[in-house]
Design an enzyme around this catalytic site. Structure first.
Site, PDB file in Angstrom:
ATOM      1  N   ASP A  19      41.691  40.518  32.752  1.00  0.00           N
ATOM      2  CA  ASP A  19      42.493  41.750  32.856  1.00  0.00           C
ATOM      3  C   ASP A  19      42.974  42.063  34.263  1.00  0.00           C
ATOM      4  OD1 ASP A  19      42.203  42.519  30.034  1.00  0.00           O
ATOM      5  OD2 ASP A  19      40.095  42.812  30.552  1.00  0.00           O
ATOM      6  N   HIS A  56      47.931  39.078  27.650  1.00  0.00           N
ATOM      7  CA  HIS A  56      48.552  39.229  28.963  1.00  0.00           C
ATOM      8  C   HIS A  56      49.777  40.116  28.830  1.00  0.00           C
ATOM      9  CE1 HIS A  56      46.721  35.044  30.105  1.00  0.00           C
ATOM     10  NE2 HIS A  56      45.809  35.965  29.905  1.00  0.00           N
ATOM     11  N   GLY A 468      52.898  47.920  40.526  1.00  0.00           N
ATOM     12  CA  GLY A 468      53.306  48.461  39.236  1.00  0.00           C
ATOM     13  C   GLY A 468      53.389  47.326  38.237  1.00  0.00           C
TER      14      GLY A 468
END
EC number: 6.3.4.4
Lengths: 494, 451
Positions: A19, A56, A468
């Protein structure tokens, strides 16, 4: 090994428990022709471990978002994916994911996929055994994804001559023979599980070693996971429902075999000659089957090793390869297993739009950046050439609450480094697990910007920072806003 | 059939993977069965042979040297489950041919054969295709499962169609025969009937018989002897018959002898249906000289096929008689003459082979052929597809002559008996059947017809 800017090929691995943001980095790399000195265009994304349980997430500038399971995270950028022989293919889920991508405007997603003939196939038969075994564990369930990844691996190890591989879908006779054998095995296994006395509850004893191969901590890809599999109650899975019908599977797999390009030896070399290769790892180094915290591991080599092997076989110059380690500015873990720097009070500060509480995996856990674990991860994967640091925006929002674990204390000892044991020594790995479970972290304020801190502490340069979810949020920025490469000539993968 | 989500997944996946060609299932058969009474069953329009001028296999920029391969299988009831299995298994034939490198530019046609005496759909013939569209055609074959129980099906109608209504560049441009496989378990009718009998003017009933006029739409003066139509067919195709196990007459002596009478050694008994595609691919590979029997059988074994032994037996005959594979697996000797195939044909067994009917010295890239003495280079006819060396004299055609490949066969007349083709035709001597003579249409090298 080369620095990021000079290297032709890039291997992306997660230095934590998963992650960290590999997907978004791969998406960025795929659209990143101009970001390196070579200006090589990305010829293909290669998956080198794991299977349909990967998850993903990529978010595009136009807000399209997809959690990639089997398709490579370069798909939005129009880059084809090769599922190498180290991966496990789930053809039914692959078709579903293709449909999802088509709905998001990816033209002909199946045309972007090719699969090595030697890649193992995960079937609903594996999944049925997986769920039956999980149900038989009762309260000691591992929290498996229910796809059958681990069963696929263990069946292949136990029956090397009968394991179903992608190339078998080319031959109906072989396909039938192997599916029938698989069906027999599944029937017998489930029957024996039914006959065994199921444990009533989990009494706190150690869960058994990862029989099914999928630990609680492995990310279970939402996109790859059939809803009914995730939602089915264990007792139903064990007690009811006929096994998958072989003829129906044959029809589906034959269609797969005719439609999907199946690749043989030499494919990696061919792609490497055509441009940059981006190797997209699944899971994280700390979940590695041999180097992770046994038994909370995945049945997969999550280090750079598989990718390095593939490149070596393809004759690529090792100096032409950048091993890119990805980490957040804090630590995460999905599911059970040791996590010394865990700090649940951070959770409200660190929003996690794409990782909810999994039904079986348990909650998404967060904690402080752990240099002990990062150093260990780097050491067991032979070092990295560059770092990609993600979630800097989240860290900035969390402000000075985030700390760094510079060492552990366990049993009166201060630990700054975990010693890697002999390769494949699971006893050693279990000792590490015990150590980590007993450890408390020494936390310090970072005192300087995260990229600087990580580069200094780990001795690895930072190649990219992410502010981001979109590739335009990266530094150096690219590409996402520019037209995708669909109109550019694409290297056929065959 | 399983239940639950996974089966939907399997179905959806199959549909998704097929979606490129717009094919969503083997749906034609199921759709017809579900929606129509049996007497209203019809062939899919794409496969209906009625009034079809010609099915073509053409060279193109992408496929400069096309090779026509036709596979027609019996879809009648005596075949049991076989047609369905063939429908499922034949799609891999194309991949096998390409993957093994047996053929570079195959174009495949599939078709279904029934019984014109009692079936609704006695003949279905698709198109030659060089991509996945052939799957579509296969999927549209209606598996009628009829037949009459008289141990006879209308294979001869299929032979007639293939002989008179196909046009293939490999033959017409390069003098190279295509391949035609007939998979079935029964006998041909003795004659290709020109028209039906006891049949109403429109439609037909059980017990009625349809002929070429009703099924294909040609007006023939007279019936054609089935042996003649096969002889004609074999001008253009290397024709093989496969008798699979699992059918009513598997291993039947009468059936095998009947077909050997028509096709000589080109009769294959197949006891593992799963290996049908491999068997066909191997036969073509051996025929093309791209592989020897031993290599091919090794390929089969590697595929995990259990058919190796029966294929070996069957193909050993084929290889010995018709086209013994050379030791190096690259050249094949042909019946009655010698043809060096596939570019650069290697010299056999050390350099040269003296053949019956003429000596053919070959080297590197040229083959001197008996009778025709046409030199080919690189597998292509030196005739550039326009002129044909004809009829034993090496005369160059004027661009309209029938293209002959000089494979041991020099005739001015279509009806000269051809001993080398095996069979029982010697008794017919030079008789020219009136019916045939009246309908024979020769082709020019471009495939247009003139009568």
């Amino acid at each position: 090994m080369g620095r990021f800017a000079e290297a032709r090929h890039v291997i992306v691995a997660d230095l934590g428990f998963g992650d960290a943001g590999k997907g978004t980095i791969v998406d960025w790399l795929a659209g990143c022709a101009a970001a390196t000195a070579r200006q090589a265009r990305t010829a293909a994304v290669l998956r080198f471990n794991g299977g349909a349980q990967a998850a993903h997430t990529v978010v595009r500038a136009d807000r399209r978002s997809h959690t990639f399971a089997q398709f490579g995270a370069g798909t939005f950028a129009g880059v084809p994916t090769l599922l190498t022989r180290h991966t496990l293919v789930e053809p039914l889920a692959l078709a579903r994911e293709a449909a999802a991508l088509a709905a998001l405007g990816v033209p002909d997603p199946l045309g972007l996929i090719s699969v090595d003939r030697d890649a193992l196939i995960t079937t609903p038969l594996h999944a049925a055994v997986n769920r039956a075994r999980e149900a038989a564990r009762g309260g000691a369930a591992h929290g498996s994804c229910g796809i059958g990844i681990g069963e696929t691996m263990s069946y292949a190890l136990g029956h090397p001559d009968l394991a179903l591989r992608a190339g078998d879908t080319e031959s109906p006779s072989r396909l039938r023979r192997r599916l029938l054998a698989l069906h027999d095995w599944a029937t017998a296994t489930i029957q024996s599980l039914r006959n065994a006395e199921p444990p009533a509850t989990h009494d706190g004893a150690d869960p058994p070693a990862v029989v099914a191969g999928v630990s609680p901590s492995v990310g279970c890809g939402g996109a790859g996971l059939p809803a009914a599999v995730a939602g089915v109650s264990p007792s139903v899975a064990l007690g009811a429902g006929p096994l998958p019908d072989v003829d129906e599977l044959i029809r589906a797999y034959r269609a797969f075999g005719r439609r999907i390009r199946l690749a043989g030896t030499g494919e990696v070399a061919r792609l490497a000659a055509a441009g940059r290769l981006v190797f997209e790892g699944a899971q994280g180094v700390l979940l590695d089957e041999w180097r992770g915290f046994h038994p909370h591991t995945t049945w997969s080599t999550t280090t750079f090793a598989n990718a390095t092997d593939l490149l070596a076989e393809a004759g690529a110059d090792a100096g032409d390869v950048c091993r890119l380690g990805v980490t957040r500015t804090y630590a995460t873990r999905h599911g059970a297993g040791p996590f010394p720097s865990e700090d649940p009070s951070l959770a409200p500060l660190l929003p996690e739009p794409h990782n909810g509480t999994g039904r079986w995996q348990g909650g998404f856990r967060v904690g402080h950046l752990d240099l002990v674990l990062l150093r260990y991860a780097l050491e067991v994967c032979g070092g990295a050439d560059a770092l990609a640091i993600t979630h800097l925006d989240t860290a900035a929002a969390a402000g000075d609450r985030l700390r760094v674990a510079t060492a552990w204390r366990a049993g009166g000892t201060r630990i700054t480094r975990l010693r890697p044991g002999p390769f494949a020594d699971l006893t050693h790995q279990r000792h590490l697990t015990d150590l980590a479970l007993a450890a408390t972290p020494e936390l310090a304020a970072p005192g300087r910007p995260w990229p600087e801190l990580l580069a200094d502490e780990l001795g690895v340069p930072v190649a990219v920072t992410s502010w981001g979810p979109r590739s335009g949020d990266k530094h150096p920025p690219t590409m996402d806003a520019s037209p995708t490469r669909e109109d550019q000539d694409r290297v056929p993968v065959s | 059939m399983g239940s639950g989500r996974w089966s939907h997944d399997a179905y959806d996946a199959a549909a998704a993977y097929r979606s490129r060609t717009g094919r969503d299932a083997f749906d034609y058969d199921a759709g017809v069965r579900a929606s129509r009474r049996r007497q209203d069953w019809t062939a899919h329009p794409d496969l209906d042979p009625y009034r079809v001028d010609v099915r073509e296999s053409r060279d193109s920029a992408e496929h400069p040297e096309s090779l026509a391969v036709a596979v027609l299988f019996d879809v009648t009831g005596s075949m049991g489950y076989v047609p369905r299995r063939l429908q499922e298994k034949l799609p891999q034939l194309f991949d096998l041919l390409l993957d093994r490198g047996y053929v570079r530019h195959p174009q495949l046609l599939f078709g279904g054969i029934g019984d014109a005496t009692c079936d609704r759909v006695p003949l279905q013939i698709g198109q030659f295709e060089s991509d996945n569209r052939m799957d579509e055609q296969l999927g549209r074959i209606l598996l009628e499962g009829g037949g009459g129980g008289q141990k006879t099906e209308s294979y001869e109608l299929a032979a007639y169609f293939m002989a008179r209504h196909t046009s293939i560049d490999c033959w017409e441009k390069r003098g190279k025969r295509g391949y035609l496989f007939i998979i079935g378990d029964e006998l041909n009718y003795e004659r290709v009937y020109a028209r039906g009998a006891n049949a109403p003017v429109t439609g037909y009933d059980r017990g009625g018989r349809r002929g070429v006029a009703e099924v294909i739409g040609d007006r023939l003066q007279d019936d054609i002897d089935t042996r003649d139509i096969y002889a004609e067919l074999r001008e253009m195709y290397d024709v093989y018959y496969i008798l699979p196990s699992g059918t009513s007459y598997a291993g039947d002596r009468q059936v095998l002898d009947h077909w050997r009478g028509l096709l000589g050694q080109n009769v294959i008994e197949l006891d593992d249906l799963d290996a049908v595609s491999e068997t066909i691919a191997l036969t073509i590979g051996i025929g093309e000289g791209t592989i020897g029997l031993d290599d091919g059988l090794a390929d089969l074994r590697q595929q995990g096929s259990t058919a190796g032994r029966s294929v070996e037996r069957a193909l050993a005959t084929v290889a010995r008689g018709g086209r013994a594979p050379a030791r190096d697996g690259r050249t094949a000797a042909r019946d009655g003459g010698a043809a060096a195939r596939d570019g650069g044909a290697a010299a056999r067994d050390g350099g040269a082979a003296a053949r019956d009917g003429g000596a053919a010295a070959r080297d590197g890239g040229a083959a001197a052929r008996d009778d025709g003495a046409a030199a080919r280079d690189d597998g292509a006819a030196a005739r550039d597809g326009r002129t044909a060396a004809r009829d034993g004299g090496g005369a160059a055609g004027d661009g309209r002559g029938v293209s002959r490949d000089g494979r041991g066969d020099s005739r001015d007349d279509w009806a000269v008996s051809r001993d080398d083709r095996g069979g029982d035709r010697g008794d017919r001597g030079g008789r020219v059947p009136v019916a045939r003579r009246s309908v024979v249409r020769r082709r020019d090298t471009r495939g247009a017809r003139w009568v």
